[in-house]
Write an enzyme that holds these catalytic residues in place. Structure first.
Site, PDB file in Angstrom:
ATOM      1  N   GLY A  69       0.814  -1.214   0.000  1.00 60.03           N
ATOM      2  CA  GLY A  69       0.000   0.000   0.000  1.00 60.03           C
ATOM      3  C   GLY A  69       0.846   1.262   0.000  1.00 60.03           C
ATOM      4  N   THR A  70       1.924   1.240   0.758  1.00 62.26           N
ATOM      5  CA  THR A  70       2.788   2.423   0.844  1.00 62.26           C
ATOM      6  C   THR A  70       3.367   2.775  -0.519  1.00 62.26           C
ATOM      7  OG1 THR A  70       3.327   1.903   3.135  1.00 62.26           O
ATOM      8  CG2 THR A  70       4.857   3.357   1.965  1.00 62.26           C
ATOM      9  N   ASN A 147      -8.244   4.259   8.272  1.00 62.18           N
ATOM     10  CA  ASN A 147      -7.687   3.128   9.002  1.00 62.18           C
ATOM     11  C   ASN A 147      -7.890   3.221  10.512  1.00 62.18           C
ATOM     12  OD1 ASN A 147      -5.725   5.168   7.961  1.00 62.18           O
ATOM     13  ND2 ASN A 147      -4.476   4.348   9.616  1.00 62.18           N
ATOM     14  N   GLN A 175      -7.841  -0.058   3.237  1.00 61.31           N
ATOM     15  CA  GLN A 175      -8.746  -0.536   4.290  1.00 61.31           C
ATOM     16  C   GLN A 175     -10.126  -0.923   3.750  1.00 61.31           C
ATOM     17  OE1 GLN A 175      -8.208  -1.281   7.447  1.00 61.31           O
ATOM     18  NE2 GLN A 175      -6.112  -0.501   7.576  1.00 61.31           N
ATOM     19  N   SER A 195      -3.469  -3.329  -0.862  1.00 62.06           N
ATOM     20  CA  SER A 195      -2.354  -4.004  -0.189  1.00 62.06           C
ATOM     21  C   SER A 195      -2.737  -5.443   0.124  1.00 62.06           C
ATOM     22  CB  SER A 195      -2.026  -3.251   1.094  1.00 62.06           C
ATOM     23  OG  SER A 195      -1.120  -3.990   1.882  1.00 62.06           O
ATOM     24  N   GLY A 196      -1.760  -6.352   0.091  1.00 62.71           N
ATOM     25  CA  GLY A 196      -2.046  -7.772   0.323  1.00 62.71           C
ATOM     26  C   GLY A 196      -2.356  -8.139   1.761  1.00 62.71           C
ATOM     27  N   HIS A 197      -1.564  -7.592   2.701  1.00 60.89           N
ATOM     28  CA  HIS A 197      -1.634  -8.123   4.068  1.00 60.89           C
ATOM     29  C   HIS A 197      -2.827  -7.641   4.888  1.00 60.89           C
ATOM     30  CE1 HIS A 197       0.092  -4.783   6.649  1.00 60.89           C
ATOM     31  NE2 HIS A 197       0.390  -4.328   5.455  1.00 60.89           N
ATOM     32  N   THR A 233      12.594  -7.437 -10.625  1.00 63.86           N
ATOM     33  CA  THR A 233      12.017  -8.771 -10.823  1.00 63.86           C
ATOM     34  C   THR A 233      10.807  -8.936  -9.925  1.00 63.86           C
ATOM     35  OG1 THR A 233      14.208  -9.606 -11.354  1.00 63.86           O
ATOM     36  CG2 THR A 233      12.535 -11.246 -10.775  1.00 63.86           C
ATOM     37  N   CYS A 321       1.773   3.527  13.222  1.00 65.15           N
ATOM     38  CA  CYS A 321       2.810   4.550  13.194  1.00 65.15           C
ATOM     39  C   CYS A 321       2.687   5.515  14.369  1.00 65.15           C
ATOM     40  CB  CYS A 321       2.731   5.336  11.900  1.00 65.15           C
ATOM     41  SG  CYS A 321       2.406   4.294  10.491  1.00 65.15           S
TER      42      CYS A 321
HETATM   43  C1  LIG Z   1      -1.858  -0.362   5.926  1.00 65.13           C
HETATM   44  C2  LIG Z   1      -2.213   0.839   5.147  1.00 65.13           C
HETATM   45  C3  LIG Z   1      -1.334   1.379   4.183  1.00 65.13           C
HETATM   46  C4  LIG Z   1       0.043   0.805   3.968  1.00 65.13           C
HETATM   47  O1  LIG Z   1       0.016  -0.431   3.324  1.00 65.13           O
HETATM   48  P1  LIG Z   1       1.309  -1.379   3.425  1.00 65.13           P
HETATM   49  O2  LIG Z   1       0.991  -2.509   2.503  1.00 65.13           O
HETATM   50  O3  LIG Z   1       1.412  -1.787   4.855  1.00 65.13           O
HETATM   51  O4  LIG Z   1       2.477  -0.576   2.967  1.00 65.13           O
HETATM   52  C5  LIG Z   1      -1.748   2.467   3.464  1.00 65.13           C
HETATM   53  N1  LIG Z   1      -2.944   3.034   3.673  1.00 65.13           N
HETATM   54  C6  LIG Z   1      -3.821   2.553   4.585  1.00 65.13           C
HETATM   55  C7  LIG Z   1      -5.137   3.211   4.740  1.00 65.13           C
HETATM   56  C8  LIG Z   1      -3.466   1.453   5.354  1.00 65.13           C
HETATM   57  O5  LIG Z   1      -4.327   1.002   6.265  1.00 65.13           O
END
Ligand SMILES: *Cc1c(COP(=O)(O)O)cnc(C)c1O
Length: 385
Positions: A69-70, A147, A175, A195-197, A233, A321
């Site tokens: 996501g970042t 978030n 989110q 984002s995946g996680h 890659t 953070c």
């Molecule tokens: C977690 C999050 C991100 C960052 O995503 P990562 O995959 O952890 O770098 C960005 N924006 C929001 C709103 C998030 O909750």
């Protein structure tokens, strides 16, 4: 441990892990290689891209694979800023740090950034977007769902305004993905981060939707992968994992949402009813189904989290953070919360692995812990705990 911090990260779904495993030792080729071993990896990326696109109703060629996501947010901001279409960017004051920090950097580089305020429920007013767009505006970036407090923004309205004014529109949907319907064609967004996680997939992988025909300037240069927009890659196994996570999110969309909402609503209603001097923060209805955010007056949120941890509950005050920097949440400040209201805040985010029994148990533990902390609170007399 009862894990109620699913907005920070989620446990990987076992089926996703299973799907990824062959791409470490068996199908280890470089997707850019011409030989058969390379082609297997190439096809895996191709199939994953289709699944990612399908979740948001995009075309596979509109999916730019990233490290999360970042990076997706950075790629959107820098990608448009450096395309020299204008010197002004509009965002909100409640964005994730992965938007706010690159914006700060762009300010240092001479860009003008407008940070829109929000109301006490965390909503951006679309009229403010309209009023602030000027001839020099190159991008509007407003998050889909917050978030910390879970509020869902009026994305369709904001997107429409940007379309009328012919300004690119990006949304950080990290989110929101899998928890609210996102159709990039219907919404008419230009850029969207995932984002995946946060959706039971692996960490360190994500995607940026880039609408066909929109030019963005790459900032990772090298071998020219991802149509030259993001060299390096490909992280094949993780991309396969992200693909599977998106497929599962799509297939189980309705039932996931109703399950999360059921658990969250039990949690929220019980806490509001059974614990005195508590507020349920964020928008009461227009919020993602897994988020519950409270203020327990007279309690220090950090103390609460430590006590909950000791009692086997993983919770958070808000963003990961803000804990590290020990700063009061910029989101709650922007919502106009008093220092006291911010101090007593707690975020609980349910996930698909939680059970109703866990939620009931959590309420009992919170009830006891809050009572305990209030016994020694300097606000004891004020509230008559
Ligand atoms: C977690 C999050 C991100 C960052 O995503 P990562 O995959 O952890 O770098 C960005 N924006 C929001 C709103 C998030 O909750």
């Amino acid at each position: 441990m009862i894990y109620l911090d699913n907005a920070a990260s989620t446990a990987m779904h076992e089926e996703i892990v299973k799907e990824m495993l062959p791409y470490f030792c068996e199908h280890y080729g470089n997707p850019s290689s011409i030989h058969k071993i390379g082609r297997v990896a190439h096809n895996a990326i191709h199939n994953a891209r289709k699944k990612i696109a399908s979740l948001i109703n995009a075309e596979p060629e509109e999916i730019l694979l990233t490290s999360g996501g970042t990076e997706s947010n950075n790629a959107a901001l820098y990608g448009i800023a450096y395309s020299k279409k204008g010197n002004h960017i509009i965002t909100s004051s409640i964005e994730h740090e992965a938007i706010l920090e690159p914006c700060k950097q762009l300010e240092k580089e001479g860009f003008k950034i407008t940070y829109l305020s929000v109301d006490n429920q965390g909503l951006v007013n679309p009229d403010d977007v309209k009023k602030n767009i000027s001839y020099d505006t190159c991008l509007v970036s407003i998050m889909f769902a917050n978030n910390e407090v879970g509020t869902i923004q009026p994305i369709e309205k904001i997107s429409k305004i940007c379309r009328q004014k012919q300004v690119a529109f990006h949304s950080d949907a990290v989110q929101a993905i899998g928890k609210t319907l996102i159709d990039v064609k219907k919404l008419n967004t230009d850029l969207l981060s995932i984002s995946g996680h946060k959706i039971y997939g692996p960490k360190g992988v994500g995607a940026l939707y880039v609408k066909k025909g929109l030019e963005i300037i790459p900032f990772i240069l090298g071998g020219g992968q991802e149509n030259g927009l993001r060299s390096g890659t490909e992280n094949v196994a993780s991309v396969v994992g992200l693909g599977k996570a998106c497929l599962l999110a799509k297939e189980n969309f309705e039932q996931n949402i109703s399950y999360l909402k059921k658990l969250r609503d039990i949690l929220a209603s019980k806490i509001i009813v059974e614990i005195p001097h508590v507020t349920y923060n964020g928008h009461q209805t227009q919020r993602i189904p897994n988020n519950a955010h409270f203020t327990f007056f007279g309690v220090n949120g950090e103390d609460l989290i430590i006590k909950l941890d000791e009692n086997g509950i993983a919770a958070s005050t808000g963003s990961a953070c803000s804990v590290m920097t020990q700063k009061a949440s910029h989101v709650l400040q922007a919502m106009g919360f008093s220092h006291e209201k911010i101090t007593g805040s707690l975020r609980l985010t349910v996930g698909l692995n939680n059970t109703e029994e866990e939620i009931i148990k959590t309420v009992e533990i919170i009830k006891n812990v809050v009572k305990e902390l209030r016994e020694v609170s300097p606000f004891k007399a004020k509230y008559g705990f």
